[in-house]
Design an enzyme around this catalytic site. Structure first.
Site, PDB file in Angstrom:
ATOM      1  N   SER A   1       0.853  -1.192   0.000  1.00 22.60           N
ATOM      2  CA  SER A   1       0.000   0.000   0.000  1.00 22.60           C
ATOM      3  C   SER A   1       0.889   1.242   0.000  1.00 22.60           C
ATOM      4  CB  SER A   1      -0.920  -0.010   1.221  1.00 22.60           C
ATOM      5  OG  SER A   1      -0.171  -0.172   2.401  1.00 22.60           O
TER       6      SER A   1
ATOM      7  N   GLU B   1       1.232   5.556   0.669  1.00 28.54           N
ATOM      8  CA  GLU B   1       0.677   6.732   1.351  1.00 28.54           C
ATOM      9  C   GLU B   1       1.043   8.014   0.598  1.00 28.54           C
ATOM     10  OE1 GLU B   1       0.824   6.865   5.705  1.00 28.54           O
ATOM     11  OE2 GLU B   1       1.751   8.835   5.484  1.00 28.54           O
TER      12      GLU B   1
ATOM     13  N   PHE C   1      13.084  13.945   9.453  1.00 33.05           N
ATOM     14  CA  PHE C   1      12.033  12.993   9.848  1.00 33.05           C
ATOM     15  C   PHE C   1      12.436  12.183  11.078  1.00 33.05           C
ATOM     16  CE2 PHE C   1      10.251  12.668   5.291  1.00 33.05           C
ATOM     17  CZ  PHE C   1       9.410  13.729   5.532  1.00 33.05           C
TER      18      PHE C   1
ATOM     19  N   HIS D   1       3.387  -1.021   4.021  1.00 34.26           N
ATOM     20  CA  HIS D   1       2.858   0.312   3.703  1.00 34.26           C
ATOM     21  C   HIS D   1       4.047   1.222   3.384  1.00 34.26           C
ATOM     22  CE1 HIS D   1      -0.269   3.362   3.811  1.00 34.26           C
ATOM     23  NE2 HIS D   1       0.447   4.102   4.629  1.00 34.26           N
TER      24      HIS D   1
HETATM   25  P1  FAD Z   1      -2.296   8.331  20.225  1.00 35.04           P
HETATM   26  O1  FAD Z   1      -2.535   6.900  19.979  1.00 35.04           O
HETATM   27  O2  FAD Z   1      -3.416   9.151  20.776  1.00 35.04           O
HETATM   28  O3  FAD Z   1      -1.019   8.457  21.189  1.00 35.04           O
HETATM   29  C1  FAD Z   1      -0.356   9.715  21.366  1.00 35.04           C
HETATM   30  C2  FAD Z   1       0.503   9.673  22.624  1.00 35.04           C
HETATM   31  O4  FAD Z   1      -0.350   9.647  23.777  1.00 35.04           O
HETATM   32  C3  FAD Z   1       1.386   8.417  22.758  1.00 35.04           C
HETATM   33  O5  FAD Z   1       2.582   8.798  23.402  1.00 35.04           O
HETATM   34  C4  FAD Z   1       0.570   7.487  23.646  1.00 35.04           C
HETATM   35  O6  FAD Z   1       1.392   6.563  24.358  1.00 35.04           O
HETATM   36  C5  FAD Z   1      -0.090   8.500  24.572  1.00 35.04           C
HETATM   37  N1  FAD Z   1      -1.390   8.060  25.081  1.00 35.04           N
HETATM   38  C6  FAD Z   1      -2.385   7.439  24.413  1.00 35.04           C
HETATM   39  N2  FAD Z   1      -3.450   7.236  25.213  1.00 35.04           N
HETATM   40  C7  FAD Z   1      -3.137   7.772  26.425  1.00 35.04           C
HETATM   41  C8  FAD Z   1      -3.817   7.890  27.659  1.00 35.04           C
HETATM   42  N3  FAD Z   1      -5.070   7.433  27.822  1.00 35.04           N
HETATM   43  N4  FAD Z   1      -3.174   8.504  28.704  1.00 35.04           N
HETATM   44  C9  FAD Z   1      -1.912   8.998  28.550  1.00 35.04           C
HETATM   45  N5  FAD Z   1      -1.217   8.897  27.395  1.00 35.04           N
HETATM   46  C10 FAD Z   1      -1.819   8.301  26.344  1.00 35.04           C
HETATM   47  N6  FAD Z   1      -0.052  12.772  11.746  1.00 35.04           N
HETATM   48  C11 FAD Z   1      -0.847  13.688  11.152  1.00 35.04           C
HETATM   49  O7  FAD Z   1      -0.949  14.825  11.638  1.00 35.04           O
HETATM   50  N7  FAD Z   1      -1.546  13.372  10.004  1.00 35.04           N
HETATM   51  C12 FAD Z   1      -1.493  12.138   9.440  1.00 35.04           C
HETATM   52  O8  FAD Z   1      -2.135  11.890   8.424  1.00 35.04           O
HETATM   53  C13 FAD Z   1      -0.660  11.139  10.043  1.00 35.04           C
HETATM   54  N8  FAD Z   1      -0.574   9.884   9.550  1.00 35.04           N
HETATM   55  C14 FAD Z   1       0.169   8.931  10.209  1.00 35.04           C
HETATM   56  C15 FAD Z   1       0.199   7.610   9.730  1.00 35.04           C
HETATM   57  C16 FAD Z   1       0.943   6.629  10.393  1.00 35.04           C
HETATM   58  C17 FAD Z   1       0.946   5.213   9.857  1.00 35.04           C
HETATM   59  C18 FAD Z   1       1.692   6.959  11.550  1.00 35.04           C
HETATM   60  C19 FAD Z   1       2.504   5.919  12.268  1.00 35.04           C
HETATM   61  C20 FAD Z   1       1.670   8.264  12.043  1.00 35.04           C
HETATM   62  C21 FAD Z   1       0.905   9.257  11.388  1.00 35.04           C
HETATM   63  N9  FAD Z   1       0.835  10.577  11.863  1.00 35.04           N
HETATM   64  C22 FAD Z   1       0.055  11.513  11.235  1.00 35.04           C
HETATM   65  C23 FAD Z   1       1.612  10.978  13.044  1.00 35.04           C
HETATM   66  C24 FAD Z   1       0.790  10.871  14.347  1.00 35.04           C
HETATM   67  O9  FAD Z   1      -0.347  11.685  14.278  1.00 35.04           O
HETATM   68  C25 FAD Z   1       1.697  11.322  15.486  1.00 35.04           C
HETATM   69  O10 FAD Z   1       2.693  10.365  15.705  1.00 35.04           O
HETATM   70  C26 FAD Z   1       0.970  11.696  16.776  1.00 35.04           C
HETATM   71  O11 FAD Z   1       1.937  12.337  17.610  1.00 35.04           O
HETATM   72  C27 FAD Z   1       0.381  10.514  17.546  1.00 35.04           C
HETATM   73  O12 FAD Z   1      -0.734  10.014  16.920  1.00 35.04           O
HETATM   74  P2  FAD Z   1      -1.437   8.657  17.438  1.00 35.04           P
HETATM   75  O13 FAD Z   1      -2.666   8.511  16.662  1.00 35.04           O
HETATM   76  O14 FAD Z   1      -0.458   7.551  17.453  1.00 35.04           O
HETATM   77  O15 FAD Z   1      -1.779   9.096  18.935  1.00 35.04           O
END
Ligand code: FAD
Length: 290
Positions: free
Chosen positions: A15, A17, A219, A269
């Site tokens: 896939s 991105e 990055f 991916h």
């Molecule tokens: P979460 O899963 O919410 O985690 C964020 C942080 O909070 C982590 O350190 C986690 O351990 C912590 N955490 C989670 N739950 C809790 C809780 N209940 N209490 C305390 N701490 C907690 N970014 C963009 O802006 N746009 C994109 O399109 C994008 N695409 C991505 C695609 C992939 C495949 C990946 C791997 C990353 C992508 N990112 C993107 C980056 C991502 O948004 C960042 O890494 C962001 O900082 C974390 O997102 P997450 O969804 O993993 O967050």
């Protein structure tokens, strides 16, 4: 087509991105990359959303356009920074009406100029909260999320990060995609720890072919991925030779992918950065060997 049904170690899918371009030149590059990579018949493609939701309408438009014009399954990235709960329902309806079945649910990076993520008033703080919301809205989407073989940059410990990933998966994810990594040992170790923690969804490795020295330094600084010492020395040696740099990047990623495939990953991916040559060379080499 739900992506979870395409993630199969005995027939792994590739896939790609992409990100929504901001300029006319960027749009031309994207269209060229899309055309080149569509010829490789990917299992699906995905479209990112800019930090803080800065490209949110463009993301959805591009997903709809790819789906309609190429017939390739396209997944929208939706971020907590870009969507308050009261606005999200309309976006979900738009995606569902266009028969988009897959969403990558993310917290999102902090917007430019900010070092920490701040939820919108009344908004989601973590991707797990948005995942739960979408599940409760009951649109029957296939949901993916992000995971971090080397730990998320903000996490105090990898165990904490894994515990939060488990909660996020339990909130309703069907699969997860990893942050980029250059040393497969991080991926294999992570998958083992995830399985021990009771995370049983497919874990798709995310691979970024290195094409540019400064870019990869930026990055890795942002996402905390380790560049193995030997690769770092090789990159340093060819940093002023763009062609040699591109060849090294393709060679390293191809070897990484060959090992991942030989050990039964459900898919790979590719972070294409809207460029096709490196990804095309890697996928062609992998297909020629299978
Ligand atoms: P979460 O899963 O919410 O985690 C964020 C942080 O909070 C982590 O350190 C986690 O351990 C912590 N955490 C989670 N739950 C809790 C809780 N209940 N209490 C305390 N701490 C907690 N970014 C963009 O802006 N746009 C994109 O399109 C994008 N695409 C991505 C695609 C992939 C495949 C990946 C791997 C990353 C992508 N990112 C993107 C980056 C991502 O948004 C960042 O890494 C962001 O900082 C974390 O997102 P997450 O969804 O993993 O967050």
């Amino acid at each position: 087509m739900k992506i979870r049904n395409r993630l199969n170690p005995s027939d792994p899918c590739f896939s790609f991105e992409f990100f929504p371009p901001r300029t006319e030149e960027g749009e031309a590059n994207l269209l060229k990359a899309l055309e080149d990579l569509a010829a490789l018949q990917p299992g699906f493609v995905s479209v990112t959303e800019g930090a803080g939701g800065s490209t949110r309408s463009k993301t959805v438009e591009l997903v709809l356009r790819i789906k309609q014009e190429t017939g390739i399954e396209a997944m929208a990235h939706l971020t907590c920074g870009g969507h308050r709960p009261d606005e999200l329902r309309a976006v979900l309806e738009k995606l569902k009406d266009a028969k988009v079945d897959n969403i990558l649910v993310l917290r999102g990076d902090p917007p430019k100029g900010q070092t920490h993520f701040e939820p919108q008033p009344g908004g989601f703080r973590y991707a797990s909260e948005m995942t739960r919301f979408i599940r409760e809205e009951d649109f029957n989407f296939c949901l993916g999320g992000a995971c971090y073989p080397e730990g998320h940059v903000e996490t105090p410990s990898r165990d904490d990060d894994l515990r939060h990933l488990k909660a996020k998966v339990d909130a309703g994810l069907d699969f997860v995609v990893t942050q980029l990594f250059f040393d497969n040992a991080f991926y294999f170790d992570f998958v083992e720890r995830a399985r021990r923690a009771g995370i049983n969804v497919p874990i798709v490795p995310g691979i970024m072919p290195i094409t540019n020295y400064e870019q990869i330094q930026r990055f890795t600084r942002l996402c905390g991925a380790t560049v193995p010492m030997r690769l770092a020395l090789q990159l340093e040696r060819v940093k002023d030779q763009p062609e040699a740099m591109a060849q090294l990047g393709v060679a390293h990623a191809t070897v990484q992918c060959m090992e991942l495939l030989s050990r039964g990953v459900p898919g790979i991916h590719f972070y294409t950065l809207n460029k096709s040559p490196a990804t095309r060379m890697i996928v062609s080499a992998l297909r020629a060997r299978s």
